[in-house]
Motif scaffolding. Structure first.
Motif, PDB file in Angstrom:
ATOM      1  N   GLN A 277       0.833  -1.198   0.000  1.00 22.06           N
ATOM      2  CA  GLN A 277       0.000   0.000   0.000  1.00 22.06           C
ATOM      3  C   GLN A 277       0.870   1.251   0.000  1.00 22.06           C
ATOM      4  N   PRO A 278       0.631   2.146  -0.939  1.00 22.30           N
ATOM      5  CA  PRO A 278       1.402   3.399  -0.972  1.00 22.30           C
ATOM      6  C   PRO A 278       1.187   4.233   0.288  1.00 22.30           C
ATOM      7  N   GLY A 279       2.258   4.918   0.695  1.00 20.75           N
ATOM      8  CA  GLY A 279       2.199   5.809   1.844  1.00 20.75           C
ATOM      9  C   GLY A 279       2.300   5.123   3.184  1.00 20.75           C
ATOM     10  N   ARG A 280       2.492   3.838   3.202  1.00 21.32           N
ATOM     11  CA  ARG A 280       2.551   3.089   4.454  1.00 21.32           C
ATOM     12  C   ARG A 280       3.987   2.641   4.721  1.00 21.32           C
ATOM     13  N   ASP A 281       4.435   2.739   5.975  1.00 23.62           N
ATOM     14  CA  ASP A 281       5.791   2.325   6.342  1.00 23.62           C
ATOM     15  C   ASP A 281       5.831   0.815   6.575  1.00 23.62           C
ATOM     16  N   TYR A 282       6.854   0.170   5.995  1.00 23.96           N
ATOM     17  CA  TYR A 282       7.051  -1.274   6.147  1.00 23.96           C
ATOM     18  C   TYR A 282       8.480  -1.552   6.614  1.00 23.96           C
ATOM     19  N   THR A 283       8.634  -2.655   7.310  1.00 28.96           N
ATOM     20  CA  THR A 283       9.960  -3.158   7.677  1.00 28.96           C
ATOM     21  C   THR A 283      10.046  -4.612   7.257  1.00 28.96           C
ATOM     22  N   ILE A 284      11.086  -4.954   6.491  1.00 29.96           N
ATOM     23  CA  ILE A 284      11.317  -6.336   6.095  1.00 29.96           C
ATOM     24  C   ILE A 284      12.494  -6.870   6.902  1.00 29.96           C
ATOM     25  N   ARG A 285      12.341  -8.054   7.468  1.00 28.28           N
ATOM     26  CA  ARG A 285      13.409  -8.714   8.222  1.00 28.28           C
ATOM     27  C   ARG A 285      13.729 -10.049   7.562  1.00 28.28           C
ATOM     28  N   VAL A 286      15.016 -10.326   7.372  1.00 31.04           N
ATOM     29  CA  VAL A 286      15.463 -11.575   6.770  1.00 31.04           C
ATOM     30  C   VAL A 286      16.441 -12.246   7.734  1.00 31.04           C
ATOM     31  N   THR A 287      16.179 -13.514   8.058  1.00 30.11           N
ATOM     32  CA  THR A 287      16.962 -14.263   9.040  1.00 30.11           C
ATOM     33  C   THR A 287      17.550 -15.512   8.398  1.00 30.11           C
ATOM     34  N   THR A 288      18.818 -15.799   8.680  1.00 28.09           N
ATOM     35  CA  THR A 288      19.446 -17.042   8.248  1.00 28.09           C
ATOM     36  C   THR A 288      18.970 -18.190   9.133  1.00 28.09           C
ATOM     37  N   VAL A 289      18.581 -19.304   8.517  1.00 27.41           N
ATOM     38  CA  VAL A 289      18.138 -20.486   9.253  1.00 27.41           C
ATOM     39  C   VAL A 289      19.000 -21.671   8.814  1.00 27.41           C
ATOM     40  N   LEU A 290      19.723 -22.277   9.761  1.00 23.60           N
ATOM     41  CA  LEU A 290      20.574 -23.426   9.451  1.00 23.60           C
ATOM     42  C   LEU A 290      19.752 -24.708   9.438  1.00 23.60           C
ATOM     43  N   SER A 291      20.360 -25.777   8.931  1.00 27.33           N
ATOM     44  CA  SER A 291      19.668 -27.065   8.861  1.00 27.33           C
ATOM     45  C   SER A 291      19.381 -27.643  10.236  1.00 27.33           C
ATOM     46  N   ASN A 292      20.140 -27.212  11.270  1.00 26.24           N
ATOM     47  CA  ASN A 292      19.887 -27.692  12.630  1.00 26.24           C
ATOM     48  C   ASN A 292      18.877 -26.832  13.373  1.00 26.24           C
ATOM     49  N   GLY A 293      18.284 -25.850  12.686  1.00 25.74           N
ATOM     50  CA  GLY A 293      17.269 -25.006  13.289  1.00 25.74           C
ATOM     51  C   GLY A 293      17.782 -23.731  13.916  1.00 25.74           C
ATOM     52  N   ARG A 294      19.091 -23.581  14.073  1.00 23.73           N
ATOM     53  CA  ARG A 294      19.647 -22.372  14.654  1.00 23.73           C
ATOM     54  C   ARG A 294      19.439 -21.188  13.709  1.00 23.73           C
ATOM     55  N   GLN A 295      19.136 -20.015  14.292  1.00 27.46           N
ATOM     56  CA  GLN A 295      18.846 -18.825  13.502  1.00 27.46           C
ATOM     57  C   GLN A 295      19.785 -17.686  13.860  1.00 27.46           C
ATOM     58  N   SER A 296      19.995 -16.814  12.888  1.00 29.23           N
ATOM     59  CA  SER A 296      20.811 -15.627  13.107  1.00 29.23           C
ATOM     60  C   SER A 296      19.951 -14.488  13.632  1.00 29.23           C
ATOM     61  N   GLU A 297      20.600 -13.395  14.000  1.00 37.48           N
ATOM     62  CA  GLU A 297      19.884 -12.151  14.201  1.00 37.48           C
ATOM     63  C   GLU A 297      19.406 -11.665  12.826  1.00 37.48           C
ATOM     64  N   PRO A 298      18.228 -11.031  12.741  1.00 36.92           N
ATOM     65  CA  PRO A 298      17.729 -10.637  11.423  1.00 36.92           C
ATOM     66  C   PRO A 298      18.440  -9.407  10.865  1.00 36.92           C
ATOM     67  N   SER A 299      18.557  -9.383   9.545  1.00 36.62           N
ATOM     68  CA  SER A 299      18.904  -8.149   8.840  1.00 36.62           C
ATOM     69  C   SER A 299      17.598  -7.456   8.479  1.00 36.62           C
ATOM     70  N   SER A 300      17.498  -6.141   8.636  1.00 33.63           N
ATOM     71  CA  SER A 300      16.236  -5.450   8.430  1.00 33.63           C
ATOM     72  C   SER A 300      16.416  -4.220   7.555  1.00 33.63           C
ATOM     73  N   GLN A 301      15.345  -3.838   6.907  1.00 36.96           N
ATOM     74  CA  GLN A 301      15.329  -2.669   6.040  1.00 36.96           C
ATOM     75  C   GLN A 301      13.929  -2.052   6.088  1.00 36.96           C
ATOM     76  N   VAL A 302      13.867  -0.715   6.239  1.00 35.34           N
ATOM     77  CA  VAL A 302      12.606   0.019   6.236  1.00 35.34           C
ATOM     78  C   VAL A 302      12.379   0.604   4.852  1.00 35.34           C
ATOM     79  N   PHE A 303      11.151   0.497   4.341  1.00 33.32           N
ATOM     80  CA  PHE A 303      10.853   1.057   3.022  1.00 33.32           C
ATOM     81  C   PHE A 303       9.424   1.581   2.991  1.00 33.32           C
TER      82      PHE A 303
END
Length: 332
Positions: A277-303
């Motif tokens: 939706q135009p005019g609305r603030d969004y944040t996308i977060r992307v997290t690494t997930v290993l095969s053993n289930g362990r996850q990283s801290e997310p990388s994020s970007q506001v657009f």
């Protein structure tokens, strides 16, 4: 953060003061007969000296204030005098040696009495004496994606200097070494892997105390170079795979007003988000997930997708002295 009372890797066996003869200080502690060894091999069972392939001695400085370091990237035990690959472990000296530094064990009458084994054959079980006090609890001073720094306090009621046997296991591989300080940095580890560490105080006769143990997971690296390209109603998200990890996937989460409004798992480093939706603030977060289930801290970007305005105008009436106009604002 500096670690207390640390020594260089090649000093960790207490071989101080004579780099030309690294066995001298060990022999002073053990005695010239080597009678303290739990068992001895015959000259025949010891085998021929390992082949020397021209390895040069380490030229590292003898800095007694720095942290001991061990790299497991090669998957092999290292010499306790230099940083080359160990070919034999002496159960009497409680040390491992490369082709250069093990030669004295085949030429010196005193050292010939010692029991040698291949590094991979050395038993992980050592004889424990209850009168040898254990070290203090293990503290992890730094945990990275491929390295762990740990320290411990000296044993209570026992004057130094002390030597400690450090053992750690990750997956199916186990490594051991002896250090003369109160800390160790292990490098070349696998991201997101669980490592179990055990530290014991070594006695002068080759026996050891009970172990203090602690476990830790190495960090998982987050996705890198996250970018968002937005158009009128969608956003194209791209990133790059973090270095040093295999068999991974990614978790994408879309937030608006701090509320997660959608998530998806991806095997590839890209995704197009529809219905933005135009005019609305969004944040996308992307997290690494290993095969053993362990996850990283997310990388994020506001657009945010901007609002487009269109104005329609038409003339209503016009005469010599006045102009009347009507218009309509269309937001889209």
């Amino acid at each position: 953060m500096s670690l207390p009372d640390k020594q260089q890797y090649h000093l960790r066996r207490g071989q101080i003061g004579d780099p030309e003869n690294p066995h001298r200080d060990i022999m002073k502690k053990l005695g010239s007969t080597g009678s303290s060894a739990p068992s001895m091999e015959s000259d025949h069972s010891k085998g021929l000296p390992p082949e020397f392939k021209g390895e040069e001695e380490s030229t590292k400085s003898w800095d007694s204030s720095s942290v001991s370091t061990y790299s497991v990237s090669s998957g092999r035990d290292q010499c306790d005098v230099c940083s080359h690959t160990a070919v034999k472990t002496c159960l009497t000296c409680m040390a491992s040696y490369c082709g250069t530094h093990v030669k004295d064990h085949y030429t010196s009458p005193d050292l010939e009495r010692h029991q040698l084994q291949n590094p991979q054959d050395t038993s992980s079980k050592s004889i424990i004496r209850r009168d040898i006090p254990p070290p203090g609890q293990i503290q992890f001073t730094s945990v990275q994606t491929d390295s762990v720094s740990l320290s411990w306090s000296p044993p209570e009621g026992a004057p130094g200097p002390h030597r400690f046997r450090v053992t750690w296991r990750g997956g199916e591989k186990q490594h051991r070494m002896v250090v003369a300080g109160l800390g160790l940095k292990v490098t070349g580890l696998i991201p997101g892997e669980k490592y179990n560490f055990a530290v014991a105080t070594l006695g002068e006769d080759g026996y050891q105390s009970s172990c203090v143990e602690r476990s830790v997971h190495t960090e998982v690296p987050p996705p890198e170079n996250l970018t968002v390209d937005s158009s009128s109603s969608e956003a194209s998200v791209r990133w790059t795979k973090p270095a040093g990890v295999d068999q991974i996937s990614y978790l994408l989460e879309l937030f608006s007003d701090q509320i997660c409004i959608g998530s998806i798992h991806r095997d590839y480093p890209n995704y197009t988000i529809p219905d933005i939706q135009p005019g609305r603030d969004y944040t996308i977060r992307v997290t690494t997930v290993l095969s053993n289930g362990r996850q990283s801290e997310p990388s994020s970007q506001v657009f945010k997708i901007g609002i487009k305005y269109m104005i329609f105008m038409c003339l209503s009436t016009m005469d010599i002295s006045a102009l009347t106009a009507l218009w309509m604002l269309n937001v889209g």
